[in-house]
Structure formats: structure tokens, C-alpha cells
Enzyme design. Structure first.
Site, PDB file in Angstrom:
ATOM      1  N   CYS A 105       0.861  -1.090  -0.155  1.00 50.23           N
ATOM      2  CA  CYS A 105       0.062   0.064   0.043  1.00 50.23           C
ATOM      3  C   CYS A 105       0.953   1.376  -0.061  1.00 50.23           C
ATOM      4  CB  CYS A 105      -0.864   0.127   1.227  1.00 50.23           C
ATOM      5  SG  CYS A 105      -1.873   1.356   1.119  1.00 50.23           S
ATOM      6  N   CYS A 112      -2.632  15.045   3.321  1.00 53.05           N
ATOM      7  CA  CYS A 112      -3.877  15.093   2.513  1.00 53.05           C
ATOM      8  C   CYS A 112      -4.917  16.094   2.818  1.00 53.05           C
ATOM      9  CB  CYS A 112      -4.660  13.622   2.793  1.00 53.05           C
ATOM     10  SG  CYS A 112      -5.961  13.481   1.590  1.00 53.05           S
ATOM     11  N   CYS A 116     -11.164  13.903   5.346  1.00 58.97           N
ATOM     12  CA  CYS A 116     -12.164  13.035   5.959  1.00 58.97           C
ATOM     13  C   CYS A 116     -11.964  13.018   7.499  1.00 58.97           C
ATOM     14  CB  CYS A 116     -11.939  11.731   5.230  1.00 58.97           C
ATOM     15  SG  CYS A 116     -11.996  11.624   3.685  1.00 58.97           S
ATOM     16  N   CYS A 119     -10.185   9.943   9.475  1.00 55.07           N
ATOM     17  CA  CYS A 119      -8.841   9.502   8.692  1.00 55.07           C
ATOM     18  C   CYS A 119      -7.614  10.233   9.637  1.00 55.07           C
ATOM     19  CB  CYS A 119      -8.672   9.771   7.290  1.00 55.07           C
ATOM     20  SG  CYS A 119      -7.195   9.254   6.696  1.00 55.07           S
ATOM     21  N   CYS A 336      -3.846   4.538   8.252  1.00 55.03           N
ATOM     22  CA  CYS A 336      -3.140   5.413   7.204  1.00 55.03           C
ATOM     23  C   CYS A 336      -2.756   6.714   8.160  1.00 55.03           C
ATOM     24  CB  CYS A 336      -4.206   5.866   6.164  1.00 55.03           C
ATOM     25  SG  CYS A 336      -5.171   4.794   5.153  1.00 55.03           S
TER      26      CYS A 336
HETATM   27  N1  SAH Z   1      -7.571   9.215  -0.800  1.00 53.55           N
HETATM   28  C1  SAH Z   1      -7.954   7.914  -1.225  1.00 53.55           C
HETATM   29  C2  SAH Z   1      -6.837   6.871  -0.800  1.00 53.55           C
HETATM   30  C3  SAH Z   1      -6.389   7.003   0.725  1.00 53.55           C
HETATM   31  S1  SAH Z   1      -7.611   6.338   1.822  1.00 53.55           S
HETATM   32  C4  SAH Z   1      -9.583   7.379  -0.794  1.00 53.55           C
HETATM   33  O1  SAH Z   1      -9.996   8.252   0.040  1.00 53.55           O
HETATM   34  O2  SAH Z   1      -9.897   6.390  -0.982  1.00 53.55           O
HETATM   35  C5  SAH Z   1      -7.608   4.635   1.866  1.00 53.55           C
HETATM   36  C6  SAH Z   1      -8.796   4.007   2.429  1.00 53.55           C
HETATM   37  O3  SAH Z   1      -8.675   4.008   3.977  1.00 53.55           O
HETATM   38  C7  SAH Z   1     -10.246   4.869   2.342  1.00 53.55           C
HETATM   39  O4  SAH Z   1     -11.291   4.045   1.891  1.00 53.55           O
HETATM   40  C8  SAH Z   1     -10.248   5.540   3.563  1.00 53.55           C
HETATM   41  O5  SAH Z   1     -11.386   5.945   3.702  1.00 53.55           O
HETATM   42  C9  SAH Z   1      -9.698   4.419   4.610  1.00 53.55           C
HETATM   43  N2  SAH Z   1      -9.317   4.888   5.908  1.00 53.55           N
HETATM   44  C10 SAH Z   1      -9.019   5.971   6.398  1.00 53.55           C
HETATM   45  N3  SAH Z   1      -8.795   5.975   7.797  1.00 53.55           N
HETATM   46  C11 SAH Z   1      -8.818   4.875   8.066  1.00 53.55           C
HETATM   47  C12 SAH Z   1      -9.102   4.121   9.383  1.00 53.55           C
HETATM   48  N4  SAH Z   1      -8.766   4.937  10.419  1.00 53.55           N
HETATM   49  N5  SAH Z   1      -9.402   2.911   9.275  1.00 53.55           N
HETATM   50  C13 SAH Z   1      -9.867   2.248   8.440  1.00 53.55           C
HETATM   51  N6  SAH Z   1      -9.889   2.794   6.882  1.00 53.55           N
HETATM   52  C14 SAH Z   1      -9.356   4.029   7.097  1.00 53.55           C
END
Ligand code: SAH
Length: 347
Positions: A105, A112, A116, A119, A336
């Protein structure tokens, strides 16, 4: 002096670059093979290239854009690497061991801006896009580690820190390089790009007729809830997003993956499952239900396993396929951006 990185160039660009130096096209193929098949770290080892060319390349291009500064190894073997780039910025890369192969990954940006709320990556705002070479180097670093065990990177997911469709050109260039058969030869169907839903780039991606997989971070079945979790929904609401995705999926005959993190008491009720099923039913798609990795800073909690199974059942009963993702790296900073956020805080 800032040097350009040789991993920034796909084969066609290497041909152009060498043509400017008066070299024939086959030299670019040789160079590409040294970089990605033989994976040498020094131009002087490229023994079938003229020594003068090796010297010239070495004086103009760097070959190693990142250094490992930290790693965490989980009990299930998941490894999270923290790399420092040439400008001191740090990024995370994760290696996971699945029964179907090794998956890496990668991050696509430093920090970023998508914001969100659940995140950890967004705890640190975007400093800059990663270059193509900095993404390629993440894969090469892990592949060089795996070489010691005779293993190979089988799958790539662009699901680390950053929004790949906010760094579109570099990401597509990266995919072309790791996919190329003279190099790492990672099949297009083994490369997955995950986006939070930047609609114009979905149309670009569709027009490009790429064979890479597309995953969409959905996380809520209604705009009302989705925009509380994901600010991008205000710019590109669900009807626009779904329209773009349906067009892509139908025109390109591709199956979509929707990612849905289960957040306790937020998006995991029966009503949410029914709404979600109504949104997806009839599409060539399935839903990947993801256990949430808790991030202390934001207060969300993961749905309990038995409730996640129930959510899965409600989706099934309502005619939509889903999978429940297993957890990886639970005993390390798996979310992440978590390791990086801690590192930057302590610096
Ligand atoms: N920006 C892109 C890729 C990076 S995030 C996107 O939004 O898809 C990759 C995935 O991990 C996304 O589905 C995101 O929502 C999820 N993610 C982020 N934080 C997380 C967490 N704490 N636990 C599980 N999944 C998470």
C-alpha cells in the site's frame, strides 16, 4: 543541488531523454531493465551501457529518493515503513501478506487535503504531491527487501496517505512504470487506485481505458451523512459520483469496489445497510466492508465484529454482494497516516 530522479520517467520518456543525448532507443530499454528488472542502485553497474553515458546519467539523475527512518512489524507480519524523502518530508508504505500474494500500500501525497473526519492522514495537511519516482521507489524498496526471500510484490494498492486523483498525472505515470513488462511487470488487474470521489478524474480515468482496478471510498449511503464524514461530498454529491461510476463501469466493462468503513453508531444501522443496498443494487460492483482502525484524535469507534456480520447479512438479503475485510497490523499504528503523524509530532 536538486537532482531529478530517474524513476520519474516511463520507458517512452527515457527514450526521449536518451535520444537527446544522441543514444539509440534500445539503450532506453537496457536502462529500464537495469532499473526495474535487475534493480541496481548505481549507474556504474549498468555494464552494457557505455561508461560515458553512465557517468553522464549519474551526474544528472539521482537514483534513490527515499530512506527508511522507522518501521513497525505487526504480529501478523504486516510491516509499516516510514520513509524520509530528499526534502525531509516523511511518508508511509505498508507491506501486507495475503494468501494471494504480497500487497504493498503506497502513499500518493505528503499529507492530504481531503479532510475526511475519521482519517489520521488528514491530521497533517498536504505539503505536496509525491513525484512519480517517489511512488515507484516505495515499491522498489519493498521489492528489494522481498528479493532476499525470493518473493515478489504481487499487488499494489494506492490507498496510503493522499488522494491519488488529486495527483492524477504522477499516479498514472507510476502505474505505467510498475505495470510495464520489461520491469516489475505487476499486472494492471493487480493494481488498485482508491479515490474519495473526484468526479472529473473518474471521467478521465474512464476515457483512458486503463485496466487498473478502481475503488471508491463511499462510507455513507446519503449525502447528508457522507458530507459530515467526507467534505469532498459537498463538491461532488452522490448523484454525480454514481453517474460517473456507472458510465465508467458499463462502458469499460469493469467491476467497481466500494469501500465502506464501519463506524459504530454512525453509518452501521440496518437502515444504512438498506440505503446502501438501494444505492448499489444493479451495478457491477461489490462493497468491501472495512473494520475501522481507531484513531485517538477523532473519537470514532469501530463497529463490533458481530454487528459487522449483521450489516453484511442485511446487504446480502437486499441483493448486494459484500466482503468483510480482515484486520491487518492491529498491534501497530495501522491507520493510514498514524505512524507518520506520531513521528512528526515527536520531531
Ligand atoms: N484518498 C483515497 C486513498 C487513501 S485512503 C481514498 O479516499 O480512497 C484509503 C482508504 O482507507 C479509504 O477508504 C479511507 O477511507 C480508509 N481509511 C482512512 N482511515 C481509516 C481508518 N482509520 N481505518 C480504516 N480505514 C481507513
Amino acid at each position: 543541488m536538486f537532482m531529478k530522479n530517474i524513476y520519474d520517467y516511463d520507458l517512452k520518456q527515457l527514450e526521449e531523454l536518451l535520444a537527446q543525448k544522441g543514444q539509440k532507443a534500445y539503450r532506453a530499454k537496457q536502462l529500464f531493465t537495469w532499473l526495474y528488472r535487475k534493480r541496481v542502485k548505481d549507474f556504474s553497474q549498468m555494464s552494457d551501457l557505455p561508461a560515458s553515458l553512465c557517468e553522464e546519467l549519474a551526474s544528472e539523475y539521482s537514483i534513490e529518493p527515499l530512506k527508511e527512518v522507522n518501521r513497525q512489524v505487526a504480529s501478523d507480519g504486516t510491516i509499516k515503513y516510514l520513509f524520509a524523502l530528499n526534502d525531509g518530508a516523511t511518508i508511509e508504505t505498508v507491506l501486507m501478506h495475503f494468501h494471494f500474494g504480497k500487497s504493498v500500500c503506497i502513499s500518493s501525497q505528503v499529507g492530504c487535503n481531503m479532510g475526511c473526519t475519521f482519517c489520521a492522514s488528514g491530521l497533517l495537511k498536504k505539503q505536496r504531491d509525491l513525484t512519480t519516482g517517489e511512488m515507484v521507489a516505495q515499491i522498489l524498496y519493498v521489492q528489494n527487501e522481498l528479493d532476499k526471500e525470493g518473493e515478489r510484490v504481487a499487488n499494489i494498492v494506492i490507498m496510503g496517505t493522499g488522494e491519488p486523483f488529486d495527483n492524477y498525472d504522477n499516479v498514472m505515470n507510476f502505474c505505467a512504470i510498475v505495470n510495464h513488462d520489461l520491469g516489475l511487470a505487476i499486472g494492471a488487474r493487480h493494481i488498485t487506485i482508491s479515490t474519495c470521489g473526484i468526479v472529473p478524474r473518474i471521467y478521465d480515468f474512464a476515457a483512458g481505458k486503463y485496466q487498473y482496478n478502481l475503488a471508491i471510498s463511499l462510507h455513507a449511503p446519503t449525502d447528508e451523512l457522507r458530507r459530515q464524514l467526507m467534505p469532498i461530498d459537498k463538491a461532488y454529491p452522490l448523484d454525480e459520483l454514481m453517474k460517473a461510476l456507472k458510465a465508467y463501469s458499463v462502458d469499460n466493462h469493469r467491476r467497481l469496489t466500494f469501500e465502506y468503513i464501519l463506524l459504530h453508531g454512525v453509518n452501521d444501522t440496518d437502515e444504512h445497510a438498506v440505503q446502501l443496498a438501494n444505492l448499489i443494487r444493479g451495478m457491477n460492483a461489490y462493497i468491501n466492508l472495512i473494520p475501522y482502525n481507531q484513531v485517538d484524535e477523532n473519537g470514532f469507534q469501530s463497529t463490533k465484529d458481530k454487528d459487522a456480520l449483521h450489516f453484511y447479512d442485511v446487504l446480502m438479503k437486499n441483493g448486494v454482494k459484500s466482503t468483510l475485510r480482515s484486520k491487518h497490523g492491529e498491534d501497530i499504528d495501522a491507520a493510514c497516516g498514524q505512524l507518520r503523524a506520531k513521528y512528526e509530532e515527536n520531531k
